[in-house]
Design an enzyme around this catalytic site. Structure first.
Site, PDB file in Angstrom:
ATOM      1  N   TYR A  33       0.839  -1.189   0.000  1.00  0.00           N
ATOM      2  CA  TYR A  33       0.000   0.000   0.000  1.00  0.00           C
ATOM      3  C   TYR A  33       0.883   1.251   0.000  1.00  0.00           C
ATOM      4  O   TYR A  33       1.905   1.296   0.682  1.00  0.00           O
ATOM      5  CB  TYR A  33      -0.909   0.044   1.225  1.00  0.00           C
ATOM      6  CG  TYR A  33      -1.939  -1.057   1.296  1.00  0.00           C
ATOM      7  CD1 TYR A  33      -2.191  -1.902   0.226  1.00  0.00           C
ATOM      8  CD2 TYR A  33      -2.674  -1.261   2.459  1.00  0.00           C
ATOM      9  CE1 TYR A  33      -3.138  -2.901   0.309  1.00  0.00           C
ATOM     10  CE2 TYR A  33      -3.623  -2.262   2.563  1.00  0.00           C
ATOM     11  CZ  TYR A  33      -3.848  -3.087   1.476  1.00  0.00           C
ATOM     12  OH  TYR A  33      -4.782  -4.085   1.564  1.00  0.00           O
ATOM     13  N   SER A  61     -13.560  -3.795   1.793  1.00  0.00           N
ATOM     14  CA  SER A  61     -14.592  -3.206   0.925  1.00  0.00           C
ATOM     15  C   SER A  61     -15.999  -3.550   1.414  1.00  0.00           C
ATOM     16  O   SER A  61     -16.865  -3.955   0.627  1.00  0.00           O
ATOM     17  CB  SER A  61     -14.411  -3.665  -0.526  1.00  0.00           C
ATOM     18  OG  SER A  61     -13.193  -3.207  -1.061  1.00  0.00           O
ATOM     19  N   GLY A 120     -18.854  -1.914  -0.496  1.00  0.00           N
ATOM     20  CA  GLY A 120     -18.886  -2.047  -1.949  1.00  0.00           C
ATOM     21  C   GLY A 120     -18.048  -0.994  -2.658  1.00  0.00           C
ATOM     22  O   GLY A 120     -18.474  -0.443  -3.670  1.00  0.00           O
ATOM     23  N   ARG A 121     -16.858  -0.736  -2.101  1.00  0.00           N
ATOM     24  CA  ARG A 121     -15.962   0.290  -2.661  1.00  0.00           C
ATOM     25  C   ARG A 121     -16.663   1.647  -2.773  1.00  0.00           C
ATOM     26  O   ARG A 121     -16.462   2.389  -3.726  1.00  0.00           O
ATOM     27  CB  ARG A 121     -15.411  -0.155  -4.009  1.00  0.00           C
ATOM     28  CG  ARG A 121     -14.510  -1.385  -3.902  1.00  0.00           C
ATOM     29  CD  ARG A 121     -13.887  -1.769  -5.221  1.00  0.00           C
ATOM     30  NE  ARG A 121     -12.900  -2.821  -5.005  1.00  0.00           N
ATOM     31  CZ  ARG A 121     -13.185  -4.111  -4.925  1.00  0.00           C
ATOM     32  NH1 ARG A 121     -14.432  -4.507  -5.073  1.00  0.00           N
ATOM     33  NH2 ARG A 121     -12.241  -5.009  -4.722  1.00  0.00           N
ATOM     34  N   GLY A 122     -17.481   1.922  -1.779  1.00  0.00           N
ATOM     35  CA  GLY A 122     -18.158   3.211  -1.732  1.00  0.00           C
ATOM     36  C   GLY A 122     -19.541   3.234  -2.345  1.00  0.00           C
ATOM     37  O   GLY A 122     -20.327   4.159  -2.101  1.00  0.00           O
ATOM     38  N   PHE A 123     -19.873   2.218  -3.138  1.00  0.00           N
ATOM     39  CA  PHE A 123     -21.166   2.215  -3.827  1.00  0.00           C
ATOM     40  C   PHE A 123     -22.326   2.192  -2.837  1.00  0.00           C
ATOM     41  O   PHE A 123     -23.344   2.871  -3.023  1.00  0.00           O
ATOM     42  CB  PHE A 123     -21.247   1.006  -4.763  1.00  0.00           C
ATOM     43  CG  PHE A 123     -22.028   1.261  -6.022  1.00  0.00           C
ATOM     44  CD1 PHE A 123     -21.433   1.141  -7.262  1.00  0.00           C
ATOM     45  CD2 PHE A 123     -23.360   1.629  -5.976  1.00  0.00           C
ATOM     46  CE1 PHE A 123     -22.150   1.376  -8.427  1.00  0.00           C
ATOM     47  CE2 PHE A 123     -24.083   1.866  -7.137  1.00  0.00           C
ATOM     48  CZ  PHE A 123     -23.470   1.746  -8.362  1.00  0.00           C
TER      49      PHE A 123
END
Length: 317
Positions: free
Chosen positions: A50, A199, A202-205
């Site tokens: 990272y 996640s 949902g990766r921000g969704f």
């Protein structure tokens, strides 16, 4: 802050952790990390790959950020890191590589030991028994305290656990990524291994903050993921809209509802939502106050059953 146990070896962490992968190395990130610790978050998730300089072949950037931000508060934090993804050469888990990697991560973090050390991806060319045997030696040496696996299939988890107890498995898990329920989650429950979902939003969704594809910055990695593209995006946003409507009725945000659902899936589940902003950390912590009834869980199952997400998890870069 509620606490949860990961595995059977004594690892105890806050019920929500903090993923640091997308944090830039700046003072806002330092404030977010320190503010999260002040708010009761104890589990911080990083990895040697990272950081903004990984594409240049330099490891440890994000570890240095985490180490710098939490310096002087070692006894309050549980720090997890990972090894095993090489620069363009596939995953590895050879004993020599692990020994080199752990020393490099300890140096980057500025620590004497790492609390939870994951193999980032299984190495198809090294028996998992050799990898975990080396990790077990590191536990005996005091360089790491607990062993973890990331994105490992069920058979690898079983073989690894037979060599040395695995405390946690990290993999993607959320209302729209429920593949883990098929094989992985039953094995973890059987072997008393913790699950650390990355996640989880949902990766921000699932936050409801992304309304159209153009909301994603031009350099955002999510533009390459099938779930954020074309017809898939349109179908997925319909699911998010239903989650938003239920969140309004529950008096919480969509993110809090999504995290509360995850927390309700088992006592050894500790999501690690990632964010750069302290206000998002504080919002996520609010999920611990969202109580879901059996009727609520049944409604969520109708809204977002297994396989509901349109498009695959990953795309080609």
């Amino acid at each position: 802050m509620q606490q949860r146990k990961l595995g059977s070896e004594g690892l105890e962490v806050s019920a929500l952790g903090l993923g640091t992968m997308m944090m830039p190395d700046n003072e806002e990130s330092v404030r977010t990390l320190q503010g999260a610790l002040d708010a009761g978050v104890t589990m911080f998730d990083t990895a040697d790959i990272y950081g903004e300089e990984y594409l240049l072949g330099r490891f440890g950037g994000n570890e240095k950020l985490v180490g710098r931000a939490l310096k002087g508060r070692r006894d309050q934090a549980v720090i997890a890191s990972k090894f095993g993804i090489t620069h363009g050469q596939g995953p590895t888990g050879t004993p020599a590589y692990i020994k080199k990697s752990v020393d490099a991560s300890l140096y980057s973090l500025g620590l004497d030991y790492i609390d939870l050390y994951y193999q980032h991806r299984p190495d198809p060319n090294t028996p998992i028994e050799d990898t975990v045997g080396t990790l077990s030696d590191l536990v005996k040496q005091g360089k790491i305290r607990y062993i973890g696996l990331s994105e490992a299939p069920a058979d690898i988890i079983r073989r690894a656990h037979a060599v040395h107890p695995v405390s946690a498995v990290e993999t993607e898990y959320s209302l729209w990524s429920r593949e883990v329920e098929d094989e992985i989650l039953p094995v973890l429950q059987e072997l008393r291994i913790g699950l650390v979902p990355y996640s989880p939003l949902g990766r921000g969704f699932l936050t409801g903050q992304i309304r159209k594809f153009e909301d994603l910055p031009e350099d955002d990695y999510r533009r390459y993921y099938p779930r954020f593209q074309g017809e898939n995006f349109t179908k997925n946003i319909e699911v998010v809209s239903l989650i938003e409507q239920m969140a309004v009725r529950k008096g919480c945000t969509p993110a809090q509802l999504s995290l509360a659902w995850l927390l309700a899936q088992g006592e050894q589940i500790v999501p690690i939502p990632g964010t750069k902003r302290l206000e998002r950390v504080q919002e996520n912590i609010g999920a611990l106050q969202v109580m879901l009834t059996a009727e609520d869980l049944a409604e969520i199952e109708q809204i977002s059953p297994k396989g509901v997400a349109a498009g695959s998890r990953f795309g080609a870069f």
